[in-house]
Design a protein around this motif. Structure first.
Motif, PDB file in Angstrom:
ATOM      1  N   ASP A  29     -70.766  -1.633 -37.543  1.00 43.41           N
ATOM      2  CA  ASP A  29     -70.148  -1.262 -36.262  1.00 43.41           C
ATOM      3  C   ASP A  29     -69.035  -2.241 -35.896  1.00 43.41           C
ATOM      4  O   ASP A  29     -67.948  -1.837 -35.453  1.00 43.41           O
ATOM      5  CB  ASP A  29     -71.202  -1.247 -35.148  1.00 43.41           C
ATOM      6  N   GLU A  30     -69.310  -3.522 -36.087  1.00 49.89           N
ATOM      7  CA  GLU A  30     -68.315  -4.538 -35.772  1.00 49.89           C
ATOM      8  C   GLU A  30     -67.083  -4.383 -36.665  1.00 49.89           C
ATOM      9  O   GLU A  30     -65.938  -4.510 -36.197  1.00 49.89           O
ATOM     10  CB  GLU A  30     -68.932  -5.925 -35.967  1.00 49.89           C
ATOM     11  N   ALA A  31     -67.320  -4.091 -37.950  1.00 51.11           N
ATOM     12  CA  ALA A  31     -66.194  -3.922 -38.879  1.00 51.11           C
ATOM     13  C   ALA A  31     -65.352  -2.713 -38.510  1.00 51.11           C
ATOM     14  O   ALA A  31     -64.111  -2.760 -38.560  1.00 51.11           O
ATOM     15  CB  ALA A  31     -66.718  -3.792 -40.307  1.00 51.11           C
ATOM     16  N   PHE A  32     -65.999  -1.613 -38.121  1.00 55.09           N
ATOM     17  CA  PHE A  32     -65.236  -0.419 -37.735  1.00 55.09           C
ATOM     18  C   PHE A  32     -64.466  -0.650 -36.443  1.00 55.09           C
ATOM     19  O   PHE A  32     -63.335  -0.186 -36.292  1.00 55.09           O
ATOM     20  CB  PHE A  32     -66.169   0.793 -37.601  1.00 55.09           C
ATOM     21  N   THR A  33     -65.077  -1.358 -35.524  1.00 58.23           N
ATOM     22  CA  THR A  33     -64.364  -1.666 -34.276  1.00 58.23           C
ATOM     23  C   THR A  33     -63.099  -2.461 -34.560  1.00 58.23           C
ATOM     24  O   THR A  33     -62.025  -2.179 -34.029  1.00 58.23           O
ATOM     25  CB  THR A  33     -65.279  -2.462 -33.331  1.00 58.23           C
ATOM     26  N   ARG A  34     -63.235  -3.465 -35.431  1.00 56.92           N
ATOM     27  CA  ARG A  34     -62.077  -4.275 -35.790  1.00 56.92           C
ATOM     28  C   ARG A  34     -61.046  -3.456 -36.571  1.00 56.92           C
ATOM     29  O   ARG A  34     -59.843  -3.580 -36.369  1.00 56.92           O
ATOM     30  CB  ARG A  34     -62.539  -5.469 -36.619  1.00 56.92           C
ATOM     31  N   ARG A  35     -61.524  -2.601 -37.469  1.00 60.31           N
ATOM     32  CA  ARG A  35     -60.603  -1.741 -38.216  1.00 60.31           C
ATOM     33  C   ARG A  35     -59.810  -0.838 -37.287  1.00 60.31           C
ATOM     34  O   ARG A  35     -58.595  -0.665 -37.427  1.00 60.31           O
ATOM     35  CB  ARG A  35     -61.362  -0.887 -39.231  1.00 60.31           C
ATOM     36  N   ASP A  36     -60.483  -0.236 -36.308  1.00 61.46           N
ATOM     37  CA  ASP A  36     -59.807   0.652 -35.367  1.00 61.46           C
ATOM     38  C   ASP A  36     -58.772  -0.110 -34.548  1.00 61.46           C
ATOM     39  O   ASP A  36     -57.688   0.414 -34.237  1.00 61.46           O
ATOM     40  CB  ASP A  36     -60.832   1.327 -34.458  1.00 61.46           C
ATOM     41  N   GLU A  37     -59.082  -1.373 -34.190  1.00 65.96           N
ATOM     42  CA  GLU A  37     -58.101  -2.201 -33.471  1.00 65.96           C
ATOM     43  C   GLU A  37     -56.864  -2.432 -34.336  1.00 65.96           C
ATOM     44  O   GLU A  37     -55.721  -2.345 -33.857  1.00 65.96           O
ATOM     45  CB  GLU A  37     -58.730  -3.553 -33.101  1.00 65.96           C
ATOM     46  N   LEU A  38     -57.098  -2.726 -35.599  1.00 68.44           N
ATOM     47  CA  LEU A  38     -55.977  -2.966 -36.510  1.00 68.44           C
ATOM     48  C   LEU A  38     -55.118  -1.723 -36.674  1.00 68.44           C
ATOM     49  O   LEU A  38     -53.876  -1.804 -36.718  1.00 68.44           O
ATOM     50  CB  LEU A  38     -56.507  -3.425 -37.872  1.00 68.44           C
ATOM     51  N   LEU A  39     -55.752  -0.549 -36.742  1.00 69.62           N
ATOM     52  CA  LEU A  39     -55.000   0.698 -36.868  1.00 69.62           C
ATOM     53  C   LEU A  39     -54.146   0.952 -35.632  1.00 69.62           C
ATOM     54  O   LEU A  39     -52.980   1.374 -35.744  1.00 69.62           O
ATOM     55  CB  LEU A  39     -55.948   1.871 -37.115  1.00 69.62           C
ATOM     56  N   ARG A  66     -51.815   0.465 -43.408  1.00 63.07           N
ATOM     57  CA  ARG A  66     -52.404   1.530 -42.586  1.00 63.07           C
ATOM     58  C   ARG A  66     -53.102   2.565 -43.478  1.00 63.07           C
ATOM     59  O   ARG A  66     -54.188   3.047 -43.163  1.00 63.07           O
ATOM     60  CB  ARG A  66     -51.330   2.217 -41.742  1.00 63.07           C
ATOM     61  N   SER A  67     -52.460   2.905 -44.605  1.00 63.47           N
ATOM     62  CA  SER A  67     -53.063   3.859 -45.533  1.00 63.47           C
ATOM     63  C   SER A  67     -54.378   3.321 -46.087  1.00 63.47           C
ATOM     64  O   SER A  67     -55.368   4.054 -46.185  1.00 63.47           O
ATOM     65  CB  SER A  67     -52.085   4.156 -46.677  1.00 63.47           C
ATOM     66  N   GLU A  68     -54.406   2.046 -46.442  1.00 67.53           N
ATOM     67  CA  GLU A  68     -55.634   1.439 -46.958  1.00 67.53           C
ATOM     68  C   GLU A  68     -56.761   1.514 -45.933  1.00 67.53           C
ATOM     69  O   GLU A  68     -57.890   1.886 -46.255  1.00 67.53           O
ATOM     70  CB  GLU A  68     -55.377  -0.015 -47.327  1.00 67.53           C
ATOM     71  N   LEU A  69     -56.459   1.142 -44.690  1.00 66.12           N
ATOM     72  CA  LEU A  69     -57.486   1.140 -43.651  1.00 66.12           C
ATOM     73  C   LEU A  69     -57.967   2.552 -43.338  1.00 66.12           C
ATOM     74  O   LEU A  69     -59.158   2.782 -43.088  1.00 66.12           O
ATOM     75  CB  LEU A  69     -56.942   0.474 -42.380  1.00 66.12           C
ATOM     76  N   THR A  70     -57.051   3.508 -43.355  1.00 65.03           N
ATOM     77  CA  THR A  70     -57.426   4.893 -43.057  1.00 65.03           C
ATOM     78  C   THR A  70     -58.364   5.438 -44.120  1.00 65.03           C
ATOM     79  O   THR A  70     -59.365   6.095 -43.804  1.00 65.03           O
ATOM     80  CB  THR A  70     -56.166   5.765 -42.960  1.00 65.03           C
ATOM     81  N   HIS A  71     -58.064   5.191 -45.385  1.00 64.79           N
ATOM     82  CA  HIS A  71     -58.880   5.732 -46.464  1.00 64.79           C
ATOM     83  C   HIS A  71     -60.203   4.989 -46.633  1.00 64.79           C
ATOM     84  O   HIS A  71     -61.056   5.414 -47.419  1.00 64.79           O
ATOM     85  CB  HIS A  71     -58.102   5.688 -47.780  1.00 64.79           C
ATOM     86  N   ALA A  72     -60.386   3.898 -45.919  1.00 67.79           N
ATOM     87  CA  ALA A  72     -61.624   3.116 -46.042  1.00 67.79           C
ATOM     88  C   ALA A  72     -62.734   3.631 -45.124  1.00 67.79           C
ATOM     89  O   ALA A  72     -63.730   2.947 -44.918  1.00 67.79           O
ATOM     90  CB  ALA A  72     -61.345   1.648 -45.741  1.00 67.79           C
TER      91      ALA A  72
END
Length: 714
Positions: A29-39, A66-72
């Protein structure tokens, strides 16, 4: 509390597992929250228009990120390493920094980073500073379970993350390949992280993960060597069906600087138009054509002779000696059209010199007899610079001497003069690679002269070929196109790297990955090397599955013409896909194929013994349809493939609309939950048929059925 009550209590392992899942869910959950912030941050930055070249470059890097984070979305976290010093690291598809990248430890380490390697290579014998490896199974943002693997010797397995690996192998097949970064094994990881200098040939039998390794190697190399991203990576597969099968893997790994192609699609604007016999394909695939094409192209350059040109009504002759020198200078190390362009420039220089020499001779003669008149004219002109400018007079008109500017303007006019261009184009014409290849392949005298190694029978078989390009002729076109060069300079600019690279035959890639490399002819290897002069090449395949018409049966024979002895071999020895029950059938098939190799060691059993049915010729289609219906019902949610001899495909496809019915050649590289093999004897009877049968037997992950054709006894 009664004994019955005690038996219903959860055991300690179950409680520990639930606690571990909860812990990993919090981390995810923490990783996804941070990923969404980065996006969100990247979207805001990308919305700002680029103002200069530096900003454009930064925008490209942000778009890639952005492509890397989206596909992750799937597999953002899949692993964890607990070190002996009590530090904990989580691994995933891409790296996720902490809230303060300068101070905080990363939330997730990219699986390609050096710090992640122990996840794939640590063992109980060599724990590499690690106490435990944990595989984390997820579905998008939900943790489904964990598999812990102590590295203290308390468990014995030669597989990394055995539980996670076997769970992944047991999943239904969808018809598309999935990324496998979470379950890579040590020998696979060794290949993925091998150096990128020079050719690496990876031998691996069925189910050893050759394709998975090749694609993850692309992702690793692009992550590790930034220069490759600027040049792009070419992925060559055996068929468009195969490329479609693997299409989603690289984007899922975060890599987009990729061009996917087959050898048949490598030359833009040229497509295969007809089938050809195996015998002719073998002839045209030989390495001798490279030398023949080179010598044939050299013969197309005109021989030195006097060259007569006309400039403004005056005739000029450039003698053969000067033409010979210009030709020698122009052709040194250049393609036909590049040499032609340089030669034309040199002729423009020679003609300019000749015109200047004649002008100065005429003026000198005039000055000898008319000194007084010219002196008066010169004096008058000196008094009126404006007049000289207004009349367009050149230096020679004014003082009898051509200035450097005069000579340069004269040369520019000669360079664009239609009459001069017409004479040069007639003497040294522009050529088309396809037209020249048709001329060569259709002329017995030319074949005798330039390809003397061919026998009379081989030449005759080439001369009988119908109109239309065959697969074996694509490398010949490519060789001629390279030797001739592009008559027009420059290329497409802008757009995505992959689009630019795919549109250009002469694009040079940073790395090339070839799957099913055992199928390449010697001339196809030449195509590969032209696109990667650095020889940074990864070729994966199984020499025992070779079905192409060439004659090589070892990797040494396959790559000798391309690499000599300057290549490295790696081996994948463990079969993960095909169950033991099926692999047990393969040893006799390999012996009949003439192989001295042992089949790879299968590490899993499906619990389903291969089965066989017999059917008469007239009932093949109906019985195959019935059996496929049974298999599809058993493997609901998965896939069923049908493999048969080439001659039976049409009838089976008509009886099985919507089903995957393929020859052994077209099935190469694919996998299904269940395979129905129709008429194994018919496949074995085809050219290199035992190799084809080896392919057909090993496509399933769970169940193999065989339908044998028997002759009715009257």
């Amino acid at each position: 509390m009664s004994l019955n009550d005690l038996t219903t209590l959860p055991d300690q392992d179950e409680i520990a597992n639930e606690t571990a899942v909860e812990q990993e869910q919090t981390t995810l959950d923490e990783a996804f929250t941070r990923r969404d912030e980065l996006l969100r941050q990247l979207d805001a930055d990308l919305a700002i228009p680029a103002t200069d070249a530096v900003h454009h470059a930064r925008m490209r890097m942000m778009a890639q990120r952005r492509s890397e984070l989206t596909h992750a979305e799937q597999g953002l976290i899949f692993g964890r390493l607990d070190a002996l010093d009590n530090s904990v690291r989580h691994l995933g598809r891409v790296g996720i920094p902490g809230a303060d990248p300068e101070e905080d430890e990363p939330l997730v380490i990219d699986w390609r980073a050096p710090a992640a390697r122990a996840f794939y290579t640590a063992t109980a014998v060599d724990p590499q500073g690690q106490a435990r490896r944990r595989h984390i199974r997820t579905s998008e943002r939900t943790v489904l379970g964990v598999d812990d693997e102590p590295l203290d010797g308390s468990t014995a397995s030669d597989l990394v993350g055995e539980g996670a690996l076997l769970a992944a192998l047991g999943e239904r097949r969808t018809g598309r390949m999935s990324a496998a970064a979470a379950t890579l094994q040590r020998e696979q990881d060794d290949v993925i992280r091998a150096g990128a200098h020079g050719p690496l040939v990876v031998q691996g039998g069925p189910g050893t993960g050759k394709t998975v390794v090749a694609l993850h190697r692309v992702a690793y190399l692009l992550f590790t060597h930034s220069r490759l991203a600027a040049q792009g990576v070419l992925v060559l597969g055996p068929s468009m069906r195969f490329l479609d099968y693997i299409a989603q893997v690289l984007p899922a790994l975060g890599e987009t600087a990729i061009v996917s192609a087959t050898c048949d699609t490598l030359v833009p604007g040229i497509a295969v138009e007809r089938e050809e016999s195996r015998a002719v394909a073998e002839i045209k695939g030989r390495a001798l054509w490279q030398r023949a094409m080179s010598q044939y192209t050299a013969s197309l350059v005109p021989s030195p002779k006097d060259l007569r040109l006309v400039w403004e009504g005056e005739k000029y002759a450039l003698d053969a000696h000067r033409i010979e020198n210009a030709l020698a200078s122009a052709t040194s190390g250049r393609s036909y059209h590049a040499a032609r362009a340089v030669f034309f420039e040199q002729v423009h220089d020679l003609l300019t010199d000749a015109v200047v020499e004649r002008i100065e001779e005429v003026l000198a003669q005039m000055e000898d007899g008319l000194e007084d008149i010219l002196a008066g004219v010169d004096a008058a002109l000196e008094r009126s610079d404006d007049r000289a400018s207004a009349t367009g007079a050149i230096g020679a008109d004014i003082d009898g001497v051509l200035s450097e500017e005069d000579i340069e303007r004269l040369r520019d006019r000669i360079a664009v003069d239609p009459a001069v261009a017409a004479v040069l184009a007639q003497w040294w014409p522009s050529l088309d690679a396809t037209a020249e290849l048709r001329r060569l392949l259709g002329d017995d005298a030319l074949l005798r002269r330039w390809v003397p190694e061919l026998t009379d029978v081989e030449r005759a078989s080439i001369l009988r070929e119908p109109v239309g390009w065959a697969s074996s002729e694509i490398p010949l076109i490519d060789a001629l196109a390279d030797l001739l060069g592009d008559p027009l300079s420059g290329g497409e600019q802008g757009g995505f790297l992959a689009d630019r690279a795919a549109a250009r035959r002469d694009w040079v890639y940073g790395h090339v990955v070839i799957d099913e490399a055992q199928e390449l002819s010697e001339m196809q290897w030449q195509m590969v090397m032209r696109r990667c002069p650095s020889r940074s090449i990864t070729a994966v395949g199984d020499i025992d599955q070779a079905e192409a018409p060439h004659r090589h049966t070892t990797w040494g024979q396959a790559v000798e013409a391309a690499f000599g002895d300057r290549w490295t071999e790696a081996r994948l020895t463990i079969c993960y896909r095909t169950p033991r029950e099926v692999m047990a059938l393969t040893s006799p098939v390999l012996r009949n194929a003439g192989s001295e190799n042992e089949p790879p060691r299968a590490v899993r059993a499906s619990g389903i013994e291969p089965w066989e049915r017999e059917v008469e010729e007239r009932d093949i289609a109906a019985e195959a349809a019935r059996l496929v219906e049974e298999l599809s019902a058993r493997w609901t949610g998965g896939t069923v493939g049908i493999v048969a001899p080439q001659e039976r495909l049409a009838a089976l496809r008509a009886a099985l609309p919507g089903e995957t019915v393929l020859s052994a050649t077209d099935a190469k590289g694919l996998e299904w939950d269940a395979t129905l093999l129709v008429d194994a004897s018919g496949i074995a009877a085809e050219p290199r048929g035992w190799n084809g049968l080896y392919v057909a037997l090993t496509r399933c992950t769970q169940e193999l059925g065989q339908l044998h054709v028997v002759q009715r006894v009257s």
